[in-house]
Every structure is written in C-alpha cells, then in structure tokens.
Design an enzyme around this catalytic site. Structure first.
Site, mmCIF file in Angstrom:
data_model
loop_
_atom_site.group_PDB
_atom_site.id
_atom_site.type_symbol
_atom_site.label_atom_id
_atom_site.label_comp_id
_atom_site.label_asym_id
_atom_site.label_seq_id
_atom_site.Cartn_x
_atom_site.Cartn_y
_atom_site.Cartn_z
ATOM 1 N N PRO A 2 0.887 -1.243 0.075
ATOM 2 C CA PRO A 2 0.088 -0.060 -0.037
ATOM 3 C C PRO A 2 0.834 1.367 -0.053
ATOM 4 C CG PRO A 2 -0.372 -1.417 1.892
ATOM 5 C CD PRO A 2 0.670 -1.947 1.132
ATOM 6 N N GLU A 3 0.502 2.189 -0.884
ATOM 7 C CA GLU A 3 1.133 3.580 -0.776
ATOM 8 C C GLU A 3 0.450 4.737 -0.536
ATOM 9 O OE1 GLU A 3 3.130 3.714 -4.663
ATOM 10 O OE2 GLU A 3 3.310 1.561 -4.790
ATOM 11 N N LYS A 58 3.530 6.233 4.310
ATOM 12 C CA LYS A 58 2.712 5.245 4.071
ATOM 13 C C LYS A 58 2.343 4.786 5.561
ATOM 14 C CE LYS A 58 5.723 3.804 0.163
ATOM 15 N NZ LYS A 58 6.769 2.809 -0.089
ATOM 16 N N ARG A 259 14.379 -3.936 -7.792
ATOM 17 C CA ARG A 259 12.875 -3.209 -8.124
ATOM 18 C C ARG A 259 12.234 -3.572 -9.457
ATOM 19 N NH1 ARG A 259 10.906 -0.079 -4.219
ATOM 20 N NH2 ARG A 259 12.292 0.843 -2.495
#
Ligand code: ZN
Length: 269
Positions: A2-3, A58, A259
C-alpha cells in the site's frame, strides 16, 4: 505494498468508522507485530478512545486519548478490514481491535506492524520522512530545488521515502507513464520542463488514485464499493506484455536495483 493513496483511503474510512470510539477488546495473535510486551500494549491501549487517525507517508497514526499513538505500517501484503467475524476475509488475523459491535482486523502483517509510541517516540520514528506530495507546501519550486544536483534513476528517487513521502513501486511507474518519461532516466539529465511535468504528474496521479480508492482490491468493509477502484486503472504497473493504451506498444518490465519497473518504450522518453 500500500502506498499513499491506499493509506489515505484507509485513513478517511477509519476516521468515519472508529474515531471517537473506544477500544473494548484487543487480540494479539502475532507478538512480532507489536513492539512492546502484550501486557503493556493491553494496559495502554485497552479502553482508550481513538481520537483521530492521521497519515504520514505510508504510515497511519492512531491517536489515543491518553496521548499514546499506534503506528501502523502495512508493508508488503498487509491490509485492514472493519466488520464482524462473519464477514471478515478468510485470512490469518495478526491483531484485532474490537469496538463493541464491530472489529478492526489487521491482516497479512508479516513484515508490517502496529507499534506503540508516545509523542516523542513517534517524532523520532518518523523524522527521516521527506515532504508529503499532496500538501500545499510541496510546491514546484521546492521540487525543482530537491532534485538539483541529485543523482540516480528517476524511479529510485521517487520511491525514496527520505526524498518524497508515500510513493512506492506502483505509483512511481504510473507517475512516469503519466509524465511520458522513462523511469530508468537519470534524474540529473531531466530538462526543467520534464522535471516540472514529473511534479504535475505526482500530484495528478496520486489524487486520481485516491479518488478511486487506491489499488488494494480487498474491500475495507462490507458493501465497500470504493476501495480498490484504481486497480483496473493502472496503466503500466504489473502489466508486462500488455498493450499500452496510449500508443499500442507492449509494456516492458525491467528489474533495477532489485525493483520491478514497468514502462512503455513507445510513448515514454
Ligand atoms: Zn505507450
């Protein structure tokens, strides 16, 4: 993970559901998810009213009436559900806070946590965070100053929490797509115009995602029609091999410093 939009969506909904309500029962199934002894946690949190819920980057901060604060970070795969035993997701629950009739369930907290701090402790814990991109203080001038003399790939910079708060893997890619700029570009090689476009795209993409409830698909409560609405609106994130909606090229995936990065070589320069 979640951001900012997902956590802001949770914050808005939590404030509607539990602010002003008293925590009447606590169940801790995973001691590693908290940072104090369970007895200490019970003593400081049980029977406390949740005054309000705040978001920083966050994290969510649950402010309790006694001045203590619960600091939540969902990390990878964490989520929340508010409801009853009957309608909660069939998943392992690490922590639950009961408000009488309904309960707030914390799910998937493997790396995530719900830590307890006093006001001083929380300041220290969050002192490294960069500016909040949706706040008015985050101006174009500030952003241009921030990237002056900075090195590294655009992607790496956007997800750096000390640089800007709240952006992660999904929205960094969506922001670059929106700006028509490749996330693998060197930040020092962006023109002034490109940097300004990135700035505008940060604001627009995050606001749009928030308006649509973010991308975490699990509803926050029964009949929740908002949460997760942005999942189907992501243009590049997790869409490797799919056709770009803007130019028809194939979306590419690359791994940069461990990433995942998604972008379109057809319309991002
Ligand atoms: Zn494209």
């Amino acid at each position: 993970m979640p951001e900012l939009p997902e956590m802001e969506n949770y914050r808005l909904l939590l404030n509607q559901k539990i602010s002003g309500h008293v925590i009447k029962d606590i169940e801790i199934n995973r001691i590693k998810s908290i940072n104090v002894a369970p007895e200490d946690f019970q003593e400081k949190v049980l029977s406390q009213k949740v005054v309000n819920i705040e978001r920083k980057a966050k994290h969510l901060l649950f402010h309790l009436e006694n001045g203590y604060i619960l600091l939540l970070h969902l990390m990878l795969g964490g989520l929340m559900y508010y409801g009853s035993d009957d309608d909660k997701p069939k998943r392992t629950i690490q922590i639950q806070l009961s408000f009488g009739g309904e309960t707030l369930f914390f799910i998937g907290l493997r790396l995530g946590y719900l830590h307890l701090y006093d006001e001083q402790g929380i300041k220290q814990e969050l002192s490294h965070l960069g500016p909040e991109p949706l706040e008015q203080a985050f101006t174009l001038d500030l952003f241009l100053k921030m990237i002056e003399k900075k090195r590294g790939r655009l992607k790496a910079k956007l997800v750096d929490q000390q640089f800007i708060s709240g952006i992660g893997n999904c929205y960094s890619d969506e922001i670059c797509y929106h700006a028509r700029i490749l996330p693998i570009r060197e930040i020092s090689e962006l023109t002034q115009g490109e940097a300004a476009q990135i700035y505008r795209s940060i604001k627009e993409v995050l606001q749009d995602a928030l308006k649509h409830g973010g991308y975490i698909e699990t509803p926050f409560f029964k009949d929740d029609a908002l949460t997760g609405g942005f999942d189907s609106l992501c243009k590049v994130y997790d869409r490797e091999g799919e056709t770009c909606l803007r130019c028809g090229s194939k979306i590419k995936k690359e791994i940069i410093s461990s990433r995942k990065v998604f972008y379109c070589t057809g319309c991002q320069k």
